[in-house]
Design an enzyme around this catalytic site. Structure first.
Site, PDB file in Angstrom:
ATOM      1  N   THR A 161      29.220  16.000 -27.218  1.00 35.02           N
ATOM      2  CA  THR A 161      28.771  15.264 -26.032  1.00 35.02           C
ATOM      3  C   THR A 161      29.952  14.518 -25.443  1.00 35.02           C
ATOM      4  OG1 THR A 161      28.277  13.307 -27.312  1.00 35.02           O
ATOM      5  CG2 THR A 161      26.465  14.850 -26.951  1.00 35.02           C
ATOM      6  N   GLU A 182      22.300  17.591 -25.826  1.00 32.67           N
ATOM      7  CA  GLU A 182      21.427  17.669 -27.006  1.00 32.67           C
ATOM      8  C   GLU A 182      20.175  18.510 -26.743  1.00 32.67           C
ATOM      9  OE1 GLU A 182      22.922  15.040 -25.801  1.00 32.67           O
ATOM     10  OE2 GLU A 182      23.533  13.627 -27.359  1.00 32.67           O
ATOM     11  N   LYS A 221      20.499  -6.591 -16.388  1.00 30.03           N
ATOM     12  CA  LYS A 221      19.442  -7.561 -16.686  1.00 30.03           C
ATOM     13  C   LYS A 221      19.777  -8.871 -16.000  1.00 30.03           C
ATOM     14  CE  LYS A 221      15.989  -8.601 -19.858  1.00 30.03           C
ATOM     15  NZ  LYS A 221      15.425  -8.564 -21.165  1.00 30.03           N
ATOM     16  N   TRP A 268      14.871  -6.531 -14.812  1.00 32.30           N
ATOM     17  CA  TRP A 268      15.737  -5.358 -14.825  1.00 32.30           C
ATOM     18  C   TRP A 268      16.053  -4.876 -13.415  1.00 32.30           C
ATOM     19  CZ3 TRP A 268      17.947  -4.520 -19.224  1.00 32.30           C
ATOM     20  CH2 TRP A 268      17.274  -4.773 -20.418  1.00 32.30           C
TER      21      TRP A 268
HETATM   22  P1  AMP Z   1      25.418  15.161 -20.853  1.00 32.95           P
HETATM   23  O1  AMP Z   1      24.929  15.539 -22.184  1.00 32.95           O
HETATM   24  O2  AMP Z   1      26.860  14.836 -20.812  1.00 32.95           O
HETATM   25  O3  AMP Z   1      25.060  16.148 -19.811  1.00 32.95           O
HETATM   26  O4  AMP Z   1      24.690  13.800 -20.452  1.00 32.95           O
HETATM   27  C1  AMP Z   1      23.296  13.672 -20.455  1.00 32.95           C
HETATM   28  C2  AMP Z   1      22.900  12.448 -19.672  1.00 32.95           C
HETATM   29  O5  AMP Z   1      23.218  12.622 -18.282  1.00 32.95           O
HETATM   30  C3  AMP Z   1      21.423  12.172 -19.692  1.00 32.95           C
HETATM   31  O6  AMP Z   1      21.017  11.511 -20.859  1.00 32.95           O
HETATM   32  C4  AMP Z   1      21.254  11.323 -18.434  1.00 32.95           C
HETATM   33  O7  AMP Z   1      21.620   9.987 -18.668  1.00 32.95           O
HETATM   34  C5  AMP Z   1      22.263  11.926 -17.494  1.00 32.95           C
HETATM   35  N1  AMP Z   1      21.601  12.870 -16.587  1.00 32.95           N
HETATM   36  C6  AMP Z   1      21.559  14.211 -16.657  1.00 32.95           C
HETATM   37  N2  AMP Z   1      20.885  14.741 -15.616  1.00 32.95           N
HETATM   38  C7  AMP Z   1      20.462  13.707 -14.866  1.00 32.95           C
HETATM   39  C8  AMP Z   1      19.693  13.580 -13.660  1.00 32.95           C
HETATM   40  N3  AMP Z   1      19.249  14.634 -12.997  1.00 32.95           N
HETATM   41  N4  AMP Z   1      19.444  12.332 -13.207  1.00 32.95           N
HETATM   42  C9  AMP Z   1      19.896  11.240 -13.855  1.00 32.95           C
HETATM   43  N5  AMP Z   1      20.627  11.289 -14.977  1.00 32.95           N
HETATM   44  C10 AMP Z   1      20.913  12.501 -15.484  1.00 32.95           C
END
Ligand code: AMP
Length: 541
Positions: free
Chosen positions: A184, A329, A439, A444
């Site tokens: 990640t 994940e 916060k 929030w």
């Molecule tokens: P990654 O594994 O690097 O793709 O990151 C995943 C994270 O990206 C998620 O837990 C979200 O916080 C954010 N994320 C992915 N898609 C979206 C979306 N369409 N809108 C808002 N946040 C997103």
């Protein structure tokens, strides 16, 4: 009593065999580093994958070994997506944009045995090579004759293929074998690996291709702008071959001009990437229009797609937006924001409100929201809670790490770290990452929503909001804004006045700073961590 169906293993080679049998003449084009197009067919790819798989076994790769890639989106990288799992090994995609320390940590943690490196990226990799002891061979892709390198035990991709043959039985004999590994882009602590199995990726591919999700068809030509090192290019290299779609791989050409050219010249129907790509492409297309009439969808995920950008694409460019939420994940697809039957009679404005949400769960993924005591919250569109998911393509544990309650609940749900609401129609809206919420005075403030509202201003190109310490309110939002090229007269007061009609008064940031660029993460998202550091170091004035 058990069912009486065939024992048919859900492995990646089945997808490749299907593509080769059903769609052998389908084209895959790649923009090479020199800007020319390389073109070949599924059948060509199939033959080269077989040779490559066999070559990997000859090099001593054993089932389960990790074999890494350090490459752009191109046809060789696509071949590796099939050849490594086909040899029974695990395709570990290295993120070319990571810092050297993170990269060497990951190669070492994964115990990569071979690393395939695009010659254009050699200098990046060479910086860490001296710290790596696990790698037995390096294989160079696209290396012009006479390429010099400090690496040892170097082989050449085309030699491996030329010296091999197609007489090879796939070694991916069990669907539960691991096939892919992605770390990640985690913003805190060491990167963590999501280890996919053939079965999980096969089911993810079917889920992604269902009409409830992306529904990629044989008639599509797909441009994955999302890098192959970002959650397996969102599974597109598998989804396309399963449906027989044509593919256009952009290689290193990720700037808006070549992307717009590729869409126009290759008659692309679906392109996929993070919102920052779409922002840049939108401005390019406005300044230098192209014939983009072939496009039937832009798939956007990785960060929230600003509502204003959805409107810009749908209203001005006539390109439908498919907004999706996912995580490394989750292989990565979790939810998709497609309109439901009940939305068909809504006004355009109301439809865009729906599309700006993250959408409903793709069949195969279950979701719920919980409070701080892990008690499930109702789906009323109001109550915010931590989003948790489970399903056949969700990790149950990180690679070589203990299971902890930081990311798994006792009753077997994965904790996403995202905060969201879910409404009575099952439509989920991300309000924030847990750590990005502001916060203020016990209330929030959603940084995502504030960013969305700021980016709705026609002269704002990008906006990122972070929480900064405040004596009175404990935290307050601070916004960093990049104006559009015609927005150089925009002032802080203009933006505050604009926000005052759109958000609660206490949400309006005291400080709105104009910056040249929002720092981005290695996969092109706003890096709030960097912004926070810049603020702490007094660099945001
Ligand atoms: P990654 O594994 O690097 O793709 O990151 C995943 C994270 O990206 C998620 O837990 C979200 O916080 C954010 N994320 C992915 N898609 C979206 C979306 N369409 N809108 C808002 N946040 C997103």
């Amino acid at each position: 009593m058990q069912g009486l169906m065939m024992d048919y293993q859900l492995t990646m080679d089945r997808i490749l065999e299907h593509g080769n049998r059903q769609h052998p003449r389908k084209e895959i084009s790649t923009m090479l580093p020199n800007g020319s197009m390389h073109r070949y067919t599924y059948a060509d790819m199939y033959r080269r994958v077989k040779r490559l798989s066999k070559a990997l076994v000859k090099l001593g790769i054993e089932p389960g070994d990790r074999v890494a890639t350090f490459a752009w989106n191109n046809y060789q990288h696509l071949e590796l997506y099939y050849a490594i799992p086909g040899a029974g090994a695990v395709c570990h995609t290295l993120n070319i944009r990571l810092f050297p320390e993170q990269l060497s940590y990951i190669v070492d943690h994964a115990e990569d045995q071979i690393v395939f490196i695009d010659a254009t990226l050699l200098p990046l990799y060479e910086r860490i090579a001296h710290q790596i002891t696990c790698v037995k061979h390096y294989v160079l892709l696209n290396a012009p004759p006479g390429t010099e390198t400090k690496l040892r035990n170097v082989l050449y991709y085309e030699d491996l293929i030329a010296d091999s043959d197609e007489d090879f039985e796939w070694r991916s004999t069990d669907e539960n074998m691991a096939m892919g590994l992605c770390y990640t882009s985690g913003t805190t602590g060491n990167p963590k690996g999501a280890l996919y199995s053939h079965r999980s990726m096969f089911l993810h591919t079917m889920g992604e291709n269902s009409s409830s999700a992306l529904g990629i068809r044989e008639s599509d030509v797909v441009l994955p702008v999302v890098p192959q090192f970002h959650a397996m290019a969102w599974g597109l290299p598998y989804a396309c071959v399963m449906s027989g779609a044509g593919m256009v791989m952009p290689g290193p050409h990720l700037k808006p001009e070549p992307l717009a050219d590729m869409i126009a010249n290759e008659r692309v129907t679906i392109a996929a990437g993070v919102p920052s790509i779409w922002t840049a492409l939108y401005h390019e297309l406005k300044q230098n229009p192209r014939d983009i009439s072939s496009m039937r969808a832009t798939v956007v995920g990785g960060s929230a797609m600003p509502r204003a950008l959805i409107v810009a694409y749908e209203q001005e460019l006539n390109i439908p937006v498919v907004h999706a939420w996912g995580m490394t994940e989750l292989s990565p697809l979790g939810t998709v924001s497609l309109l439901l039957g009940q939305h068909q009679d809504l006004s355009d404005d109301e439809k865009w409100d729906v599309k700006a949400k993250q959408g409903y769960a793709v069949p195969g993924v279950e979701m719920r929201i919980v409070d701080l005591d892990n008690k499930e919250l109702p789906w009323d569109g109001q109550q915010m809670g931590e989003l948790q998911v489970r399903g056949p393509w969700v990790i149950r544990q990180y690679f070589k790490r203990d299971i902890t309650d930081d990311y798994m609940t006792e009753d077997g749900w994965f904790r996403t770290g995202d905060v969201s609401t879910i409404d009575e129609n099952g439509i989920m809206t991300i309000t924030d990452r847990t750590k990005d919420l502001v916060k203020s005075g016990g209330e929030w403030i959603s940084s995502v929503e504030l960013e969305n509202e700021l980016m709705a201003h026609p002269q704002v190109m990008e906006a990122a909001v972070i929480a900064v310490p405040d004596e009175k309110w404990s935290e307050r939002p601070l916004a960093a804004v990049v104006p559009t090229p015609d927005g150089h007269n925009l002032t802080e007061a203009d933006l505050k006045a604009f926000l005052s009609t759109r958000v609660a008064k206490f949400w309006i940031p005291e400080t709105i700073l104009f910056v040249e660029e929002i720092p981005k993460t290695s996969v092109g998202k706003f890096s709030k961590q960097t912004l926070r550091k810049m603020y702490a170091a007094g660099q945001l004035q």
